[in-house]
Write a protein that holds these residues in place. Structure first.
Motif, PDB file in Angstrom:
ATOM      1  N   TRP A  61       0.859  -1.186   0.000  1.00 44.16           N
ATOM      2  CA  TRP A  61       0.000   0.000   0.000  1.00 44.16           C
ATOM      3  C   TRP A  61       0.900   1.243   0.000  1.00 44.16           C
ATOM      4  O   TRP A  61       0.754   2.144   0.821  1.00 44.16           O
ATOM      5  CB  TRP A  61      -0.946  -0.027   1.193  1.00 44.16           C
ATOM      6  CG  TRP A  61      -2.087  -1.018   1.056  1.00 44.16           C
ATOM      7  CD1 TRP A  61      -2.382  -1.818  -0.016  1.00 44.16           C
ATOM      8  CD2 TRP A  61      -3.104  -1.302   2.035  1.00 44.16           C
ATOM      9  NE1 TRP A  61      -3.499  -2.579   0.227  1.00 44.16           N
ATOM     10  CE2 TRP A  61      -3.961  -2.283   1.489  1.00 44.16           C
ATOM     11  CE3 TRP A  61      -3.365  -0.828   3.319  1.00 44.16           C
ATOM     12  CZ2 TRP A  61      -5.069  -2.792   2.173  1.00 44.16           C
ATOM     13  CZ3 TRP A  61      -4.465  -1.335   4.002  1.00 44.16           C
ATOM     14  CH2 TRP A  61      -5.315  -2.298   3.430  1.00 44.16           C
ATOM     15  N   ASN A  70      -0.297   1.402  -3.657  1.00 44.25           N
ATOM     16  CA  ASN A  70      -1.512   1.407  -2.840  1.00 44.25           C
ATOM     17  C   ASN A  70      -2.770   1.144  -3.679  1.00 44.25           C
ATOM     18  O   ASN A  70      -2.922   1.697  -4.769  1.00 44.25           O
ATOM     19  CB  ASN A  70      -1.608   2.796  -2.183  1.00 44.25           C
ATOM     20  CG  ASN A  70      -2.629   2.871  -1.074  1.00 44.25           C
ATOM     21  OD1 ASN A  70      -3.423   1.959  -0.883  1.00 44.25           O
ATOM     22  ND2 ASN A  70      -2.600   3.982  -0.347  1.00 44.25           N
ATOM     23  N   LYS A 117     -11.383  -9.860   1.074  1.00 43.60           N
ATOM     24  CA  LYS A 117     -10.727  -9.894   2.389  1.00 43.60           C
ATOM     25  C   LYS A 117     -11.177 -11.136   3.152  1.00 43.60           C
ATOM     26  O   LYS A 117     -12.315 -11.589   2.986  1.00 43.60           O
ATOM     27  CB  LYS A 117     -11.065  -8.636   3.193  1.00 43.60           C
ATOM     28  CG  LYS A 117     -10.404  -7.382   2.639  1.00 43.60           C
ATOM     29  CD  LYS A 117     -10.563  -6.179   3.561  1.00 43.60           C
ATOM     30  CE  LYS A 117      -9.924  -4.950   2.919  1.00 43.60           C
ATOM     31  NZ  LYS A 117      -9.942  -3.761   3.786  1.00 43.60           N
ATOM     32  N   GLU A 122      -2.488  -3.395  10.866  1.00 46.70           N
ATOM     33  CA  GLU A 122      -3.321  -2.202  11.044  1.00 46.70           C
ATOM     34  C   GLU A 122      -4.188  -2.319  12.292  1.00 46.70           C
ATOM     35  O   GLU A 122      -4.351  -1.351  13.036  1.00 46.70           O
ATOM     36  CB  GLU A 122      -4.221  -1.999   9.814  1.00 46.70           C
ATOM     37  CG  GLU A 122      -5.265  -0.913  10.015  1.00 46.70           C
ATOM     38  CD  GLU A 122      -6.165  -0.691   8.803  1.00 46.70           C
ATOM     39  OE1 GLU A 122      -5.988  -1.385   7.787  1.00 46.70           O
ATOM     40  OE2 GLU A 122      -7.035   0.193   8.890  1.00 46.70           O
ATOM     41  N   TYR A 123      -4.760  -3.478  12.481  1.00 49.99           N
ATOM     42  CA  TYR A 123      -5.700  -3.674  13.578  1.00 49.99           C
ATOM     43  C   TYR A 123      -5.121  -4.567  14.680  1.00 49.99           C
ATOM     44  O   TYR A 123      -5.860  -5.110  15.484  1.00 49.99           O
ATOM     45  CB  TYR A 123      -6.995  -4.284  13.047  1.00 49.99           C
ATOM     46  CG  TYR A 123      -7.763  -3.381  12.092  1.00 49.99           C
ATOM     47  CD1 TYR A 123      -8.441  -2.261  12.560  1.00 49.99           C
ATOM     48  CD2 TYR A 123      -7.817  -3.651  10.733  1.00 49.99           C
ATOM     49  CE1 TYR A 123      -9.161  -1.448  11.701  1.00 49.99           C
ATOM     50  CE2 TYR A 123      -8.539  -2.837   9.855  1.00 49.99           C
ATOM     51  CZ  TYR A 123      -9.211  -1.740  10.352  1.00 49.99           C
ATOM     52  OH  TYR A 123      -9.931  -0.934   9.504  1.00 49.99           O
ATOM     53  N   HIS A 153      -6.733   8.417   6.991  1.00 50.93           N
ATOM     54  CA  HIS A 153      -8.170   8.473   6.777  1.00 50.93           C
ATOM     55  C   HIS A 153      -8.885   7.317   7.460  1.00 50.93           C
ATOM     56  O   HIS A 153      -8.327   6.262   7.658  1.00 50.93           O
ATOM     57  CB  HIS A 153      -8.492   8.545   5.284  1.00 50.93           C
ATOM     58  CG  HIS A 153      -8.627   7.211   4.629  1.00 50.93           C
ATOM     59  ND1 HIS A 153      -7.566   6.423   4.314  1.00 50.93           N
ATOM     60  CD2 HIS A 153      -9.726   6.528   4.248  1.00 50.93           C
ATOM     61  CE1 HIS A 153      -7.996   5.317   3.742  1.00 50.93           C
ATOM     62  NE2 HIS A 153      -9.290   5.350   3.695  1.00 50.93           N
TER      63      HIS A 153
HETATM   64  C1  GCV Z   1      -6.054   1.010   1.560  1.00 47.03           C
HETATM   65  C2  GCV Z   1      -9.323  -0.172   5.495  1.00 47.03           C
HETATM   66  C3  GCV Z   1      -8.077   0.610   5.791  1.00 47.03           C
HETATM   67  C4  GCV Z   1      -7.701   1.521   4.634  1.00 47.03           C
HETATM   68  C5  GCV Z   1      -7.557   0.637   3.392  1.00 47.03           C
HETATM   69  C6  GCV Z   1      -8.870  -0.081   3.148  1.00 47.03           C
HETATM   70  C7  GCV Z   1      -8.786  -1.014   1.962  1.00 47.03           C
HETATM   71  O1  GCV Z   1     -10.427   0.665   5.466  1.00 47.03           O
HETATM   72  O2  GCV Z   1      -8.256   1.354   6.965  1.00 47.03           O
HETATM   73  O3  GCV Z   1      -6.500   2.158   4.940  1.00 47.03           O
HETATM   74  O4  GCV Z   1      -7.198   1.413   2.265  1.00 47.03           O
HETATM   75  O5  GCV Z   1      -9.190  -0.848   4.272  1.00 47.03           O
HETATM   76  O6  GCV Z   1      -8.495  -2.190   2.183  1.00 47.03           O
HETATM   77  O7  GCV Z   1      -8.995  -0.596   0.844  1.00 47.03           O
END
Ligand code: GCV
Length: 642
Positions: free
Chosen positions: A101, A148, A299, A332-333, A641
């Motif tokens: 990304w 990204n 996902k 991220e999480y 964001h």
């Molecule tokens: C790349 C989530 C993340 C975003 C990401 C998005 C995605 O919302 O917080 O940063 O964007 O997933 O997978 O497109």
């Protein structure tokens, strides 16, 4: 093409003081390497055989030979090469791809390991990219999406494409192909056309010419990854066209060159009653309408890489469209690069999930590897969002490398167990001494469950701080915010209980799953406890299997998570004799942060939810240290964001 000579294994990487890498130089395997196109092997598979003439690595392709050499080296280093070897390996998925990304200004969305390794706008860092490609080859990863998914149209500008071609040249000897994320409005934004409508002939021609240009620079270019009509990104629906119209238009442009389109199913409209329902609702009606060179990239779970989600029901749903799983390796999480969380168990949980679709092969891995519907899968693929940056140790945390490693190993062989992957990673990375390996292995194997406990136990999800997804903020509610970006949308806590009702009397999400899952999830009696709040709104005094009330159980889980991190600290203290000072200290310092963060999570959540339950934190768990009001004031400077 010469086989890349140097062999290195991710686990062997180690930084020195000036930030360069000490990679193990050359293959030390004791075997003859034979490339023979007539061998009965699929793709870049290989064999390792002991013959009367000695040990041989046999492959049909040079890259297969490279993989076989790495595999043998792994066996040697982990003490498994002494007996008679007779091994044949073929990959579970044809395309094993990292999704970076990375932005063209070298920042990385949800990246926690420094700037982009591609060094956009600077000279190509040939040695760094070689090392990256070599590490990937050592575990069988054979593709990188360089940029990204929130893609800028500039990515397709000539100067950037030339740059991509240079990167592709460096990675080619290691079998790593490049792919790009594209912005759906590129024809208008970059090409100056009045529209990007996929049914417009000029738009179609623009993409065909762009494909021709790309392939003239990069003959083995892999294809496009597309995030469309998702989180504000443009897409075919802007022109009242479907996802299939959009994906097929790009697929037609790439088809003459054998390129593929990975079209993401990560779509959700604001203010829908249940975000978890949306990908299925949007994509199921399109099943069978996509070209052969399109894969729908989904996902692992239906919402967004949460510490725990059930698998996405689309995997069991679509039978006429090729699908691929997208995992998130970057945490991220799950604590960024500060928390030790070995993600392999999460990947394995999803891959092994039985969708109960009407086929002999019904797990997520079996379906997406093409076993269930071979006629539909022209190619197979799997993706992981990379956790890689310019940090000395690539991933920001030494143990985060293990998740990159595990992704590659599972992509190569979806039947491997997380435990064997962790064991071989530890042995190659730190030490083969059982006194070191066994306790640290146990720490890795339990680490994801521990993170679930101290962040979001029992099916809780998406109660992160709005600004950074790092810490807790179940109370986050800025004025005018989009409802489905607020924690309360997901936890639904009130005096009557907590959790998202996705049963038949709620959003009905359970019925996106096949039986017996649908009924199992629907019933409070049979829903697995770890997914309880995902599917049910539970009264605080609901009786759990442990005999505790739900409230008490939740507090216990939070507390258990904190205590487990303390156990990890003790494990790591005892590991000191086996690890060099630099890496030992780096991991120790991160565990200290993790312990403090785990307390932050526990104290914030039990006190905040306690305001709804009206019940005290049970006496037999550690009481919160800092008052909620103080915790509410914590604001981290980690802007991005939503
Ligand atoms: C790349 C989530 C993340 C975003 C990401 C998005 C995605 O919302 O917080 O940063 O964007 O997933 O997978 O497109």
């Amino acid at each position: 093409m010469a086989i890349a000579a140097a062999v290195a294994i991710i686990g062997c990487s180690k930084s020195n003081d000036d930030g360069t890498w000490l990679l193990d130089g050359s293959p030390k395997v004791n075997a003859e390497v034979v490339v023979d196109e007539t061998l009965d092997l699929v793709n870049d598979g290989f064999m390792i055989k002991d013959t009367p003439e000695g040990r041989k690595v046999l492959a049909r392709t040079e890259i297969g030979a490279l993989y076989g050499t790495y595999a043998l080296q792994r066996l040697e280093r982990t003490g498994q090469a002494d007996g008679v070897l007779d091994i044949k390996e073929e990959p579970s998925f044809e395309r094993r791809i990292l999704n970076h990304w990375d932005n063209l200004n070298n920042t990385i969305e949800r990246g926690y390991a420094g700037w982009s390794i591609w060094h956009w706008g600077e000279p190509v860092p040939v040695e760094l990219i070689k090392e990256y490609a070599r590490l990937n080859a050592s575990i069988g990863i054979n593709g990188s999406v360089l940029n990204n998914v929130n893609a800028t149209p500039e990515m397709l500008r000539r100067d950037y494409l030339e740059r991509v071609a240079e990167i592709a040249d460096v990675m080619r000897p290691y079998g790593v192909r490049v792919y790009l994320s594209v912005n759906f409005s590129s024809p208008a934004a970059l090409g100056g056309l009045p529209t990007s409508d996929p049914l417009d002939p000029a738009v179609q021609q623009w993409w065909r010419s762009k494909a021709e240009e790309i392939y003239s620079l990069i003959p083995d270019f892999g294809g496009f990854l597309v995030k469309a009509n998702s989180e504000g990104l443009p897409g075919p629906q802007d022109f009242s066209r479907t996802h299939a119209d959009g994906a097929n238009m790009l697929a037609d442009a790439l088809e003459p060159y054998d390129g593929i389109v990975m079209w993401r199913a990560f779509v959700y409209a604001p203010n829908s009653p249940d975000r978890a329902n949306q990908a299925y609702d949007e994509f199921m009606p399109l099943d069978g309408e996509f070209r052969d060179n399109v894969l729908i990239q989904i996902k692992n779970g239906p919402v967004d890489f949460q510490p725990r989600e059930p698998f996405s029901p689309l995997f069991g749903g679509m039978t006429k469209t090729a699908m691929m799983v997208e995992f998130q390796i970057t945490q991220e999480y799950m604590g960024g690069s500060n928390h030790l969380v070995y993600l392999s168990t999460q990947l394995e949980e999803c891959l092994d999930s039985d969708t109960h679709c009407d086929n002999e092969y019904s797990t997520v891995a079996e379906i997406t590897s093409g076993k269930a519907y071979p006629e539909v899968y022209n190619t197979t693929a799997i993706a992981g969002v990379a956790n890689i940056g310019r940090d000395k140790n690539w991933c920001g945390h030494y143990f985060a490398q293990s998740s990159w490693y595990a992704f590659g190993r599972l992509a190569w062989n979806a039947e491997l167990s997380s435990e064997e992957i962790a064991r071989e990673w530890l042995q190659q990375t730190f030490s083969t001494e059982p006194e070191f390996v066994e306790p640290v292995l146990d720490m890795m194997m339990t680490s994801r469950e521990t993170a679930v406990d101290y962040m979001m136990p029992l099916g809780l999800h998406h109660i992160f701080a709005g600004e950074h997804h790092y810490g807790p903020e179940p109370w986050y509610e800025p004025e005018g915010a989009r409802l489905d970006w607020l924690p309360k949308y997901y936890h639904q806590a009130g005096p009557d209980g907590i959790g998202f009702d996705r049963t038949r009397s709620g959003s009905g999400n359970v019925d996106q799953y096949h039986e017996p899952l649908a009924s199992m999830y629907n019933s409070l009696e049979t829903c697995p406890e770890e997914l309880l709040l995902w599917f049910h709104h539970i009264p605080w005094d609901h009786r759990m299997a442990s005999g505790r009330t739900f409230w008490d159980e939740m507090c216990h889980r939070y507390d258990r998570g904190v205590k487990k991190v303390r156990e990890y600290q003790a494990v790591w203290d005892a590991a000191k004799p086996y690890v060099d000072e630099e890496r030992w200290e780096a991991v120790r310092a991160k565990l200290e942060i993790q312990e403090s963060d785990a307390r932050w999570w526990r104290d914030a959540c039990v006190q905040y939810f306690g305001e709804f339950s009206g019940m005290p934190v049970p006496a037999d768990v550690e009481q919160p240290e800092r008052p909620l009001e103080e915790l509410k004031k914590i604001k981290l400077n980690m802007k991005h964001h939503n």
